[in-house]
Design a protein around this motif. Structure first.
Motif, short mmCIF file in Angstrom:
data_model
loop_
_atom_site.label_atom_id
_atom_site.label_comp_id
_atom_site.label_asym_id
_atom_site.label_seq_id
_atom_site.Cartn_x
_atom_site.Cartn_y
_atom_site.Cartn_z
N SER A 64 10.84 19.77 -13.42
CA SER A 64 9.86 19.90 -12.34
C SER A 64 9.64 21.38 -11.98
N GLN A 65 10.71 22.19 -12.12
CA GLN A 65 10.57 23.63 -11.86
C GLN A 65 9.66 24.28 -12.91
N ILE A 66 9.77 23.82 -14.17
CA ILE A 66 8.88 24.35 -15.21
C ILE A 66 7.43 23.99 -14.88
N ASP A 67 7.21 22.75 -14.39
CA ASP A 67 5.85 22.35 -13.98
C ASP A 67 5.29 23.34 -12.95
N GLN A 68 6.12 23.67 -11.96
CA GLN A 68 5.69 24.61 -10.92
C GLN A 68 5.48 26.02 -11.50
N LEU A 69 6.40 26.42 -12.38
CA LEU A 69 6.30 27.75 -12.98
C LEU A 69 5.03 27.90 -13.82
N GLU A 70 4.66 26.84 -14.52
CA GLU A 70 3.44 26.91 -15.35
C GLU A 70 2.21 27.19 -14.49
N LYS A 71 2.19 26.61 -13.29
CA LYS A 71 1.07 26.89 -12.37
C LYS A 71 1.11 28.34 -11.91
N ILE A 72 2.31 28.84 -11.61
CA ILE A 72 2.47 30.23 -11.18
C ILE A 72 2.06 31.18 -12.30
N TRP A 73 2.50 30.89 -13.53
CA TRP A 73 2.13 31.74 -14.68
C TRP A 73 0.62 31.78 -14.86
N ASN A 74 -0.02 30.63 -14.67
CA ASN A 74 -1.48 30.56 -14.82
C ASN A 74 -2.21 31.33 -13.72
N ASN A 75 -1.67 31.28 -12.50
CA ASN A 75 -2.29 32.02 -11.39
C ASN A 75 -2.13 33.53 -11.58
N GLY A 76 -0.98 33.93 -12.13
CA GLY A 76 -0.79 35.31 -12.55
C GLY A 76 -0.34 36.32 -11.51
N VAL A 77 -0.36 35.94 -10.23
CA VAL A 77 0.00 36.94 -9.21
C VAL A 77 0.29 36.25 -7.87
N PHE A 78 1.21 36.85 -7.08
CA PHE A 78 1.41 36.43 -5.69
C PHE A 78 0.62 37.37 -4.81
N LYS A 79 0.11 36.85 -3.71
CA LYS A 79 -0.75 37.66 -2.85
C LYS A 79 0.03 38.45 -1.79
N THR A 80 1.23 37.94 -1.42
CA THR A 80 1.97 38.60 -0.34
C THR A 80 3.41 38.90 -0.73
N LYS A 81 3.99 39.83 0.00
CA LYS A 81 5.41 40.18 -0.18
C LYS A 81 6.29 38.97 0.11
N GLU A 82 5.93 38.21 1.11
CA GLU A 82 6.72 37.04 1.53
C GLU A 82 6.81 36.00 0.40
N GLU A 83 5.66 35.79 -0.28
CA GLU A 83 5.66 34.85 -1.40
C GLU A 83 6.59 35.33 -2.51
N LEU A 84 6.57 36.61 -2.78
CA LEU A 84 7.41 37.18 -3.84
C LEU A 84 8.89 37.05 -3.49
N VAL A 85 9.23 37.34 -2.24
CA VAL A 85 10.63 37.25 -1.80
C VAL A 85 11.13 35.81 -1.89
N SER A 86 10.33 34.85 -1.47
CA SER A 86 10.78 33.45 -1.54
C SER A 86 10.86 32.98 -3.00
N PHE A 87 10.06 33.59 -3.86
CA PHE A 87 10.08 33.25 -5.29
C PHE A 87 11.42 33.62 -5.93
N PHE A 88 12.08 34.64 -5.37
CA PHE A 88 13.38 35.06 -5.90
C PHE A 88 14.36 33.88 -5.90
N ASP A 89 14.44 33.17 -4.77
CA ASP A 89 15.37 32.03 -4.66
C ASP A 89 14.98 30.90 -5.61
N PHE A 90 13.69 30.64 -5.69
CA PHE A 90 13.21 29.59 -6.60
C PHE A 90 13.60 29.92 -8.04
N MET A 91 13.36 31.18 -8.43
CA MET A 91 13.66 31.62 -9.79
C MET A 91 15.15 31.56 -10.09
N SER A 92 15.96 31.97 -9.13
CA SER A 92 17.40 31.99 -9.33
C SER A 92 17.95 30.58 -9.56
N GLU A 93 17.39 29.62 -8.85
CA GLU A 93 17.78 28.22 -9.06
C GLU A 93 17.27 27.71 -10.41
#
Length: 361
Positions: free
Chosen positions: A109-138
């Motif tokens: 399910s994390q790969i499903d979410q990551l594929e959407k993120i890869w397709n979008n190509g960018v985060f718009k805010t610092k907050e999104e990037l910081v929260s992505f750290f925890d998601f990625m680490s898991e």
């Protein structure tokens, strides 16, 4: 534990040189990977394997050492790192199979979410990037486990097959993710230019960004180990402080042949082009033989020009192997020493029927 790592690091004298007796008793470490990624991704990598694994498996893997020169990381692990990983996984898989099953279901399910993120190509805010750290680490835990599952003995074929399926789905996990992170950082901090890849998570969180001079120094060289970025120190000194001896691959004198694993059969002669980093991709000439530590999607322009591929690293699901099969080009992977043994202009025969690269005088 992670705290033990840091405390141990601070307690030792980094300048001490071990005696021959001490050296003989040190843990042996080898270079396992070469990667060219943002510091953010390196922090995710270390956070996952050095802190979060304990939640699922009751232990973390041994300390790793990232030795980064000109943005290219040599990553050193315990010489038996894959056996250590497989032992961790098989013990848990046999004592509590639900943990592996649930982890792989979560990772899918994390790969499903990551594929959407890869397709979008960018985060718009610092907050999104910081929260992505925890998601990625898991998610990285799933990545690591799925990578090791197919070769883990004493575990069910069902888990081995599941690992292989997920491994194939996420072959470009790191590079696709790194591309999103780098693009986001460049958008958020345009004044830092390419040096933005050396900004840390804490600096992003606090908004207290280092100046260009500091980032220039990181670009030249830094070491990341024990959750610390270390400057003006070499990898051997850091290793010795932890009771580790780094054992580098050596090229035998008078070497005539290099052996590796066949990823795509075929036989071809040609001139070598060694690419040590992405900035050299533009140097590739049609008809040359590509020699590199490992390939990523960024290397496709060079791979299109090459008549064959030779890599230091890799397994049957690595990027080079997949692309070689798609392009029908001979490919030998996992040589360990190709980038050390070969130089631009060398004439070689790639015999991917036998898994041998012959150096022609």
């Amino acid at each position: 534990s992670s705290n033990g790592r840091t405390a141990a690091f601070e307690a030792v004298n980094l300048g001490s040189i071990p005696s021959p007796v001490a050296l003989a008793n040190m843990q042996k470490y080898i270079k396992v990977y070469t990667r060219e990624n943002t510091f953010f991704c390196i922090e995710v990598w270390e956070d996952s394997q050095g802190k979060r694994l304990e939640k699922y498996f009751g232990q973390n893997v041994p300390l790793s050492i990232f030795d980064v020169h000109d943005g290219v990381a040599s990553i050193y692990y315990h010489e038996k790192i894959f056996e250590i990983w497989q032992d961790i996984i098989s013990k848990k898989g046999n004592s509590n199979p639900e943990v592996i099953e649930n982890l792989m279901t979560l990772y899918a399910s994390q790969i499903d979410q990551l594929e959407k993120i890869w397709n979008n190509g960018v985060f718009k805010t610092k907050e999104e990037l910081v929260s992505f750290f925890d998601f990625m680490s898991e998610a990285w835990i799933g990545l690591s486990v799925s990578y090791c599952l197919p070769e883990t003995k004493n575990i069910s074929k069902k888990f081995q097959d599941l690992g292989m399926e997920l491994r194939k789905r996420s072959v470009d996990f790191l590079d696709n993710t790194d591309r999103v992170i780098l693009k986001t950082l460049k958008n958020l901090y345009p004044k830092l230019g390419d040096y933005v890849k050396y900004v840390s998570l804490e600096e992003i969180k606090s908004g207290n960004l280092p100046n260009t001079k500091v980032l220039e120094a990181r670009n030249k060289h830094y070491i990341y180990s024990g959750f610390k970025m270390l400057m003006n120190i070499d990898a051997n000194t850091v290793a010795h402080a932890h009771g580790i001896e780094i054992v580098e691959e050596k090229v035998p004198r008078g070497l005539k042949e290099i052996k590796g694993q066949i990823a795509m059969k075929g036989k071809v002669k040609g001139v070598v082009r060694v690419l040590k980093n992405k900035s050299q991709i533009k140097d590739m000439i049609d008809g040359e033989i590509l020699v590199t530590a490992m390939t990523t999607p960024d290397y496709l322009p060079a791979m299109n020009k090459a008549v064959a591929f030779i890599t230091d690293e890799g397994g049957i699901t690595c990027h080079a192997a997949i692309v070689a099969r798609e392009m029908g080009k001979p490919c030998i992977i996992g040589t360990k020493i190709a980038t050390l043994a070969l130089t631009d202009g060398d004439m070689v025969e790639v015999d991917a029927e036998r898994g041998i690269v012959k150096i022609i005088e």
